[in-house]
Enzyme design. Structure first.
Site, PDB file in Angstrom:
ATOM      1  N   ILE A 193      66.992  22.127   0.279  1.00  0.00           N
ATOM      2  CA  ILE A 193      67.650  22.673  -0.914  1.00  0.00           C
ATOM      3  C   ILE A 193      66.864  22.321  -2.178  1.00  0.00           C
ATOM      4  CG2 ILE A 193      69.779  22.577  -2.310  1.00  0.00           C
ATOM      5  CD1 ILE A 193      71.305  22.179   0.357  1.00  0.00           C
ATOM      6  N   GLU A 212      61.667  11.900  -4.373  1.00  0.00           N
ATOM      7  CA  GLU A 212      62.052  11.819  -2.962  1.00  0.00           C
ATOM      8  C   GLU A 212      61.944  10.373  -2.492  1.00  0.00           C
ATOM      9  OE1 GLU A 212      63.235  13.763  -0.257  1.00  0.00           O
ATOM     10  OE2 GLU A 212      63.066  11.783   0.638  1.00  0.00           O
ATOM     11  N   VAL A 246      66.201   6.925  -6.366  1.00  0.00           N
ATOM     12  CA  VAL A 246      66.967   6.999  -7.607  1.00  0.00           C
ATOM     13  C   VAL A 246      68.137   6.017  -7.548  1.00  0.00           C
ATOM     14  CG1 VAL A 246      68.443   8.505  -8.999  1.00  0.00           C
ATOM     15  CG2 VAL A 246      66.293   9.379  -8.046  1.00  0.00           C
ATOM     16  N   ALA A 277      70.086  16.863  -4.686  1.00  0.00           N
ATOM     17  CA  ALA A 277      69.986  17.617  -3.421  1.00  0.00           C
ATOM     18  C   ALA A 277      69.601  16.645  -2.312  1.00  0.00           C
ATOM     19  CB  ALA A 277      68.952  18.733  -3.558  1.00  0.00           C
ATOM     20  N   VAL A 278      70.525  15.704  -2.047  1.00  0.00           N
ATOM     21  CA  VAL A 278      70.203  14.624  -1.101  1.00  0.00           C
ATOM     22  C   VAL A 278      70.917  14.810   0.243  1.00  0.00           C
ATOM     23  CG1 VAL A 278      69.629  12.922  -2.873  1.00  0.00           C
ATOM     24  CG2 VAL A 278      72.002  13.144  -2.107  1.00  0.00           C
ATOM     25  N   GLY A 279      71.235  16.045   0.565  1.00  0.00           N
ATOM     26  CA  GLY A 279      71.846  16.319   1.861  1.00  0.00           C
ATOM     27  C   GLY A 279      73.337  16.562   1.752  1.00  0.00           C
ATOM     28  N   ASP A 320      78.819  22.922  10.363  1.00  0.00           N
ATOM     29  CA  ASP A 320      78.422  21.735   9.591  1.00  0.00           C
ATOM     30  C   ASP A 320      79.364  20.552   9.796  1.00  0.00           C
ATOM     31  OD1 ASP A 320      76.398  23.267   8.570  1.00  0.00           O
ATOM     32  OD2 ASP A 320      76.924  22.992   6.456  1.00  0.00           O
ATOM     33  N   HIS A 452      48.362  45.890  14.784  1.00  0.00           N
ATOM     34  CA  HIS A 452      47.308  45.562  13.829  1.00  0.00           C
ATOM     35  C   HIS A 452      47.342  46.559  12.681  1.00  0.00           C
ATOM     36  CE1 HIS A 452      43.438  44.313  12.244  1.00  0.00           C
ATOM     37  NE2 HIS A 452      43.090  45.587  12.194  1.00  0.00           N
TER      38      HIS A 452
END
Ligand code: FAD
Ligand code: AMP
Length: 475
Positions: A193, A212, A246, A277-279, A320, A452
């Site tokens: 993400i 990161e 962080v 956006a750490v999961g 999820d 091709h």
């Protein structure tokens, strides 16, 4: 006593839940689908994270920003002169909302066409497959299902001392609605993400810095492929800083001050916006009553067996909310397999052949195992690779960065994994998935005729290269 009885109740209307409900209805199961999501207009917005604040809107912004970037940087090579280019961010966001709305509406029509009872509200599982239904409009009631599928999806992870307000400090929801191009955008997490949303705003003019925590970039793919990707992102101006953990963020004077440790030192960077956006984690909060009998793992996921059965009879969980990759197509396939199993058919889920895609430019797609995983499992393999720069189509398109890398069993030649970095990698990976699903070999791919000129010739040549007989490169 329940007010309503169903063959199947599905809680959660994302790609897992709605696919399960549609397949169940096709198989003549009387199905109730409960989803709590509403659009900005207060109307039902089925489709889950994926359709509303995930896969689809992020791809809409990736496509818009890609056009803008290509016009500025690539069209001249084709002899196209364009001047006075500007970007109307509100129009871009409006287009994205339109795409989402069209799909929301399409789903509601599909529910009607399939005679699914759809309720916009919350569902909670109690003992004996009793579900408390709390519609956004109307009274609470109880419904009872011969079967219940839990498909509540996921929510973003947060980190301590970084408070999401979705104005200055954003999660995926806020990142899809930034009203103006931030001068400096900080992104915590250089995963799927972070890279996708970082790319969007970088193409539109932001200086983007990704912080990161891990020491290795994209540890899920091979090191040589990760280096190719990192080089491409660097060329585009994405500043990806590894080993940066962080520890907190604060808002001062309309800017976000982010504190992180990198190496032995403490640092602070100042941004106009910050994306976290750490999961993501399973959305199991307030889904189960104490007497539901359904168990959660230590990570808060619903505990299931290989067929998505929870320990409680007739209760299933998918997507999820459970183990495995957090991907929309994985959720959908699990939903369909469970619906078919409930209807007495043989549901099929193969977690080994699920493709992954990062929709950056170039795209990154992979399936199966990487070199480190094969080495760890003690499996001997042969590797083959082929660069898009050696394909006529890639050069003709003016988009020839990246390569295909393939791994095949040294003894049987069965395809064990493949990683593709390049234009249309998201589409090219399907051929590999099909081959792996049928336990095909690199030789099988090598003997199949590829049109091709196409980018798929790089897949063909990588298969030939496993046996050191690629035509358009030295082996
Ligand atoms: P979800 O899509 O999360 O749906 C669950 C739904 O259930 C939600 O609408 C939720 O509000 C609702 N719900 C939860 N609890 C209840 C309850 N008690 N009662 C009623 N309703 C409830 N995956 C890809 O494969 N490709 C991509 O390109 C991709 N891009 C992504 C980009 C972003 C920014 C994000 C955040 C995710 C992305 N994903 C992508 C991941 C993908 O969105 C998820 O894997 C997918 O949505 C999971 O589907 P699901 O059905 O399990 O759950
Ligand atoms: P993904 O799971 O693909 O969305 O990626 C999330 C990324 O965020 C992973 O690469 C994690 O290593 C990274 N991450 C998690 N916590 C932190 C943190 N505190 N600081 C920086 N990166 C983080």
């Amino acid at each position: 006593m329940s007010e309503q009885q169903f063959d199947l109740i599905v809680i959660g209307g994302g790609p897992g839940g709605y696919a399960a409900a549609i397949r169940a209805a096709q198989l003549d199961l009387n199905t109730l689908l409960i989803d709590d999501r509403q659009g900005e207009d207060g109307k039902p917005a089925p489709g889950g994270t994926c359709l509303n604040v995930g896969c689809i809107p992020s791809k809409a912004l990736l496509d818009s920003s890609k056009h803008f970037h290509h016009i500025q940087h690539d069209y001249q090579d084709h002899g196209i002169q364009v001047s006075d280019i500007s970007m109307d961010i509100s129009k871009m966001l409006e287009r994205k909302r339109g795409v989402v709305k069209q799909l929301n509406t399409g789903l509601i029509q599909l529910f009607k066409a399939n005679k699914i009872t759809f309720v916009n509200g919350r569902g909670k599982l109690f003992a004996d497959r009793q579900v408390e239904v709390s519609p956004h409009e109307g009274e609470k009631y109880t419904a009872s299902g011969a079967h219940v599928i839990l498909a509540a999806g996921s929510v973003p992870f947060t980190i301590p001392n970084v408070e999401i307000d979705n104005k200055m400090i954003l999660d995926n929801v806020g990142a899809l609605e930034i009203p103006d191009v931030p001068k400096r955008l900080g992104v915590i997490g250089a995963g799927v993400i972070g890279l996708e949303m970082g790319s969007v705003w970088s193409r539109l003019g932001s200086e983007v810095i990704l912080l990161e925590a891990a020491d290795e970039f994209l540890p899920v793919i091979d090191r040589d492929m990760a280096r190719v990707a990192q080089r491409e992102f660097k060329k585009q101006g994405l500043d990806i800083r590894m080993s940066c953990k962080v520890s907190g963020a604060e808002i001062k004077d309309d800017q976000v001050h982010v504190h992180y440790s990198g190496g032995d030192d403490e640092h602070t960077e100042v941004f106009d916006k910050l994306l976290v956006a750490v999961g993501r984690r399973a959305a199991s909060d307030d889904l189960l009553s104490d007497d539901s009998g359904v168990k959660l793992t230590e990570r808060g996921q619903v505990d299931i067996d290989d067929h998505c059965r929870t320990g409680t009879k007739g209760v299933w969980a998918i997507g999820d909310l459970v183990r495995g990759p957090m991907l929309a197509h994985k959720a959908s396939e699990e939903g369909i397999a469970v619906a078919e199993t409930i209807a007495g058919q043989a549901g099929h889920i193969n977690l080994e052949t699920i493709p992954w895609v990062i929709y950056t430019d170039p795209e990154i797609a992979w399936v199966g195992r990487n070199e480190a995983e094969l080495q760890q499992a003690g499996i001997e393999y042969n590797a083959g690779s082929f660069p898009f720069a050696a394909t006529g189509r890639g050069l003709a398109m003016g988009n020839a960065s990246g390569q295909v890398k393939m791994l095949a069993d040294a003894e049987t030649d069965e395809l064990l994994g493949c990683q593709i970095i390049g234009a249309n990698a998201s589409e090219l990976i399907s051929e590999i998935v099909v081959t792996m699903e049928f336990h095909g070999s690199a030789e099988d791919l090598a003997r199949i005729v590829h049109a091709h000129p196409t980018l798929s010739e790089a897949v063909h040549e990588a298969a030939l290269s496993v046996d050191k007989r690629a035509i358009h490169k030295a082996n």
